[in-house]
Design a protein around this motif. Structure first.
Motif, PDB file in Angstrom:
ATOM      1  N   SER A 141       4.045  39.982  35.059  1.00  0.00           N
ATOM      2  CA  SER A 141       3.141  38.838  34.968  1.00  0.00           C
ATOM      3  C   SER A 141       2.114  39.034  33.861  1.00  0.00           C
ATOM      4  O   SER A 141       1.524  38.063  33.375  1.00  0.00           O
ATOM      5  CB  SER A 141       2.436  38.607  36.310  1.00  0.00           C
ATOM      6  N   PRO A 145       4.168  37.244  29.374  1.00  0.00           N
ATOM      7  CA  PRO A 145       3.401  36.300  28.557  1.00  0.00           C
ATOM      8  C   PRO A 145       2.951  36.895  27.227  1.00  0.00           C
ATOM      9  O   PRO A 145       2.883  36.182  26.216  1.00  0.00           O
ATOM     10  CB  PRO A 145       2.191  35.962  29.443  1.00  0.00           C
ATOM     11  N   THR A 150       2.643  32.358  27.073  1.00  0.00           N
ATOM     12  CA  THR A 150       2.400  31.903  28.435  1.00  0.00           C
ATOM     13  C   THR A 150       3.335  30.770  28.845  1.00  0.00           C
ATOM     14  O   THR A 150       3.895  30.768  29.950  1.00  0.00           O
ATOM     15  CB  THR A 150       0.942  31.446  28.585  1.00  0.00           C
ATOM     16  N   ALA A 151       3.516  29.778  27.969  1.00  0.00           N
ATOM     17  CA  ALA A 151       4.353  28.625  28.326  1.00  0.00           C
ATOM     18  C   ALA A 151       5.792  29.052  28.601  1.00  0.00           C
ATOM     19  O   ALA A 151       6.407  28.632  29.585  1.00  0.00           O
ATOM     20  CB  ALA A 151       4.297  27.576  27.225  1.00  0.00           C
ATOM     21  N   ALA A 153       6.818  32.094  29.378  1.00  0.00           N
ATOM     22  CA  ALA A 153       6.860  32.954  30.563  1.00  0.00           C
ATOM     23  C   ALA A 153       6.837  32.116  31.837  1.00  0.00           C
ATOM     24  O   ALA A 153       7.564  32.403  32.800  1.00  0.00           O
ATOM     25  CB  ALA A 153       5.695  33.934  30.542  1.00  0.00           C
ATOM     26  N   ASN A 154       6.001  31.073  31.867  1.00  0.00           N
ATOM     27  CA  ASN A 154       5.982  30.187  33.033  1.00  0.00           C
ATOM     28  C   ASN A 154       7.334  29.515  33.233  1.00  0.00           C
ATOM     29  O   ASN A 154       7.782  29.313  34.366  1.00  0.00           O
ATOM     30  CB  ASN A 154       4.889  29.137  32.870  1.00  0.00           C
ATOM     31  N   ASP A 155       7.988  29.154  32.149  1.00  0.00           N
ATOM     32  CA  ASP A 155       9.311  28.531  32.235  1.00  0.00           C
ATOM     33  C   ASP A 155      10.312  29.498  32.858  1.00  0.00           C
ATOM     34  O   ASP A 155      11.144  29.114  33.689  1.00  0.00           O
ATOM     35  CB  ASP A 155       9.767  28.110  30.829  1.00  0.00           C
ATOM     36  N   PHE A 157       9.530  32.229  34.818  1.00  0.00           N
ATOM     37  CA  PHE A 157       9.141  32.585  36.184  1.00  0.00           C
ATOM     38  C   PHE A 157       9.227  31.415  37.155  1.00  0.00           C
ATOM     39  O   PHE A 157       9.711  31.562  38.277  1.00  0.00           O
ATOM     40  CB  PHE A 157       7.708  33.120  36.199  1.00  0.00           C
ATOM     41  N   MET A 158       8.735  30.249  36.742  1.00  0.00           N
ATOM     42  CA  MET A 158       8.572  29.147  37.693  1.00  0.00           C
ATOM     43  C   MET A 158       9.839  28.327  37.898  1.00  0.00           C
ATOM     44  O   MET A 158      10.010  27.706  38.949  1.00  0.00           O
ATOM     45  CB  MET A 158       7.421  28.250  37.249  1.00  0.00           C
ATOM     46  N   THR A 159      10.728  28.314  36.909  1.00  0.00           N
ATOM     47  CA  THR A 159      11.986  27.583  37.079  1.00  0.00           C
ATOM     48  C   THR A 159      13.148  28.512  37.380  1.00  0.00           C
ATOM     49  O   THR A 159      14.195  28.059  37.837  1.00  0.00           O
ATOM     50  CB  THR A 159      12.333  26.775  35.820  1.00  0.00           C
ATOM     51  N   GLU A 223       0.504  43.117  41.783  1.00  0.00           N
ATOM     52  CA  GLU A 223       1.809  42.526  42.064  1.00  0.00           C
ATOM     53  C   GLU A 223       2.444  43.166  43.294  1.00  0.00           C
ATOM     54  O   GLU A 223       3.049  42.491  44.129  1.00  0.00           O
ATOM     55  CB  GLU A 223       2.739  42.714  40.865  1.00  0.00           C
TER      56      GLU A 223
END
Length: 252
Positions: A141, A145, A150-151, A153-155, A157-159, A223
């Protein structure tokens, strides 16, 4: 000890292979212990000068063996997975990942602690923690990123999306992509060249590039606490039940 980690040493290069191809190289606590011991032994050994992590068969690794994690007895002062993560974080000598096939979960996040990451043209990368009711680990985490933004990494991790080798290369997640037909020999040749380099200069170079150990240690601890809580959660229980019953998970 376990037969599912294969360790070879040749010309100052240590090769540590996930060797559980019938289970897509899913990693058990026993495997983590063997890998932690191997990395720590390499770090303390003045003779060997590079360590390469690879996978036997068609997978690098499908990640943690979740059933093993869910049923593992809490009889370790420091769980094997934590020992392994700290071993790769603290290793002062070159670590190389040779990623053939899918690298899922920790298969992706462990590469963030490697100094060189080579991907076969058939390699893929994914971190579907949220789909399992879990959270990122290995300080990913923090580190992901930093590497890909960040964008992006979120893609990841989150999807839970899967990256191709070429996408991973474009993002800076891997050092090189090598054709599948040449991958094993080419990755080993580069690893041997690292092992033949000036050892003190290599150590100093690594230390200069990775001068952020305290932040990584703190993030791993944060974590780890959340990951442990999620392993006991209804979300993780539902994820495991859905996998067993071959259905979509339904979260309250």
């Amino acid at each position: 000890m376990t037969d599912h980690i294969r360790i070879e040493t040749n010309n100052r290069l240590v090769t540590v292979a996930f060797s559980r191809p019938d289970k897509k190289n899913a990693i058990t606590q026993d495997m983590y212990q063997a890998m932690a011991d191997a990395v720590n032994a390499y770090a303390a050994d003045e003779e060997n000068r590079a360590l390469m992590i690879k996978g036997d068969g068609d997978y690098f690794t499908s990640g943690n063996d979740l059933r093993d994690f869910a049923t593992a007895p809490a009889d370790h002062d420091i769980p094997p997975v934590v020992q392994f993560l700290h071993a790769i974080k603290d290793c002062p000598k070159p670590l190389i990942a040779a990623v053939n096939g899918p690298a899922i979960g920790v298969g992706l996040t462990l590469t963030l602690h490697c100094d060189l990451v080579f991907a076969s043209s058939n390699a893929t990368f994914s971190a579907p923690f949220v789909k399992l009711g879990l959270v990122p680990e290995a300080a990913s985490s923090l580190l992901l990123p930093e590497v890909i933004g960040t964008a992006a990494a979120n893609d990841v991790f989150m999807t839970g999306r899967t990256l191709t080798a070429q996408e991973a290369l474009a993002m800076g997640l891997v050092s090189r992509v090598i054709d599948e037909s040449e991958f094993a020999d080419a990755a080993a040749a580069i690893a041997r060249s690292v092992a033949e380099s000036a050892p003190n200069a290599m150590k100093h170079t690594k230390a200069l590039v990775r001068d952020k150990n305290s932040a990584i240690t703190e993030r791993m601890a944060s974590e780890g606490r959340i990951f442990s809580d999620q392993l006991k959660s209804s979300e993780f229980s539902e994820s495991i039940a859905a996998m067993s019953e071959k259905r979509a998970a339904v979260y309250a």
